[in-house]
Scaffold this active site. Structure first.
Site, short mmCIF file in Angstrom:
data_model
loop_
_atom_site.label_atom_id
_atom_site.label_comp_id
_atom_site.label_asym_id
_atom_site.label_seq_id
_atom_site.Cartn_x
_atom_site.Cartn_y
_atom_site.Cartn_z
CB SER A 1 -0.96 -0.04 1.19
OG SER A 1 -1.96 0.95 1.08
CG ASP B 1 -6.20 -2.07 -4.54
OD1 ASP B 1 -6.87 -1.29 -3.84
OD2 ASP B 1 -5.09 -2.51 -4.19
CG HIS C 1 -5.90 -1.82 -0.50
ND1 HIS C 1 -5.03 -1.35 -1.47
CD2 HIS C 1 -5.39 -1.39 0.69
CE1 HIS C 1 -4.06 -0.66 -0.90
NE2 HIS C 1 -4.25 -0.68 0.41
#
Length: 394
Positions: free
Chosen positions: A190, A318, A347
């Protein structure tokens, strides 16, 4: 934001230059297009990059099999994201914490995987699964937690940001000084992936890495910010803003009478990430607006300059790291980069593979095979003898 380093016993490690070795892999047996796309993979995956000849043979066993998401939990990107965050099994990992002072008197923490310490707060299941896998391979492991994250102390009126690389550089210097003969590897998730790729492309220190992996990287923070303001994504936006403002509220005394353009009440009561960044982050790091801050924090701008072997893994659905933000052309043009895109995954979910639904994500075996091969090539062994740096967002 947390970052982790893994290393094997230094007596087993030999230092080598950070570059793609021409002997890294045998010539690829699959078909390649002229645009750098690897065609000999299962059609459920997208595989491309300038390093297809070098890297695809390393992870080919993962590329030729279909990506089969787990029923129900992996069928919807929001269900998968939330399920993985709250219901994935948490491995029993013992960590020993070390506080590290940065050059500006700030503080970050390093959580070293250890057999004689306790469980520490704030580390996500997806990170812990990777730590266990690497440690079982004989790698030394440490997690780097940014200022205020995972209950790290805040000692100056400055938090972390998506573009500030000073703390990461301090951690890299610290670990390299402690284990000078070890090869260094990085894994980022991330926003941590965004920070890691920037470091690899911008900083001289990035060349000390012998390999790296980026997962669920938002790449373009302007696009990510746009998507976080739409539909169900607003839930993630509010949740992340609450986490950030919660860290700030614990340390409000440091920001009393700070003056300038700061708007601490706005940041402390942020309803969106943009509120928090407008009140605190963009001012702390000298940006005139949130948009200027976001535009200058995109790792997509720097991936073309990466000279370290880099595997990027993304999920097409995502909700936070949008597919359209992936810098495909720059990845194709960089002989050090390979991109794998799964059709689903949400995600940081990837609820698929033999360990689904509650075990490690689908990505873990591929990541470990990639890093282990790089280390074997550099050390001339078949055991885990490197350091791994991992990064995740709050």
């Amino acid at each position: 934001m947390a970052i982790s380093l893994l290393a094997s016993p230094p007596t087993l490690i030999r230092h080598s230059r950070v570059r793609v070795a021409p002997t890294m892999a045998a010539p690829i047996t699959g078909d390649l297009t002229t645009a750098g796309e690897f065609k000999d993979h299962h059609p459920s995956l997208e595989v491309l990059g300038g390093a297809t000849h070098s890297f695809c043979p390393i992870i080919k066993t993962h590329l030729v099999r279909p990506y089969n998401h787990f029923p129900v939990f992996g069928s919807n990107r929001h269900i998968e994201t939330i399920f993985a965050s709250f219901f994935r099994e948490i491995p029993d990992v013992k960590l020993k914490r070390e506080c590290l002072r940065t050059p500006d008197d700030g503080t970050v923490t390093l959580d070293w995987v250890s057999g004689d310490a306790g469980n520490l707060p704030g580390n996500t299941p997806i990170l812990l699964h990777m730590l266990v896998r690497a440690r079982n391979k004989g790698w030394r492991v440490v997690v780097f937690n940014s200022r205020g994250c995972a209950d790290s102390p805040v000692t100056t009126p400055q938090m972390y940001s998506a573009s500030f690389l000073g703390d990461l550089d301090a951690v890299v210097n610290h670990v390299v000084a402690r284990y000078p003969k070890a090869n260094l590897y990085g894994v980022g998730w991330s926003m941590g992936a965004n920070l890691l790729v920037q470091y690899l492309g911008k900083e001289a220190g990035g060349r000390r890495f012998s390999g790296a992996v980026s997962m669920c990287n938002p790449f373009d923070l302007v696009m990510s910010d746009e998507d976080l303001c739409k539909g169900f994504n607003r839930i993630y936006n509010r949740s992340l803003a609450k986490a950030l403002s919660g860290i700030l509220k614990k340390h409000l005394m440091l920001f009393e009478d700070i003056g300038g353009d700061y708007n601490i009440p706005l940041a402390a009561n942020a309803q969106t990430i943009r509120d928090y960044d407008d009140g605190l982050t963009r001012v702390s790091f000298g940006f005139k607006s949130v948009d200027e801050y976001l535009q200058n924090s995109c790792s997509a701008n720097f991936i073309k300059y990466v000279r370290t072997p880099l595997l990027c893994i993304q999920a097409k659905n995502d909700p936070i790291a949008p597919d359209r933000a992936i810098p495909r052309e720059d990845i194709k043009g960089n002989p050090n980069c390979l991109l794998v895109v799964t059709p689903k995954g949400g995600h940081l979910g990837w609820v698929a593979g033999e360990n689904a639904p509650r075990g490690c994500p689908w990505t873990d075996p591929m990541v470990m095979d990639f890093l282990q091969h790089l280390e074997n090539e550099r050390s001339g062994t078949h055991q885990g003898t490197g350091n791994l740096l991992q990064s995740v967002n709050v």
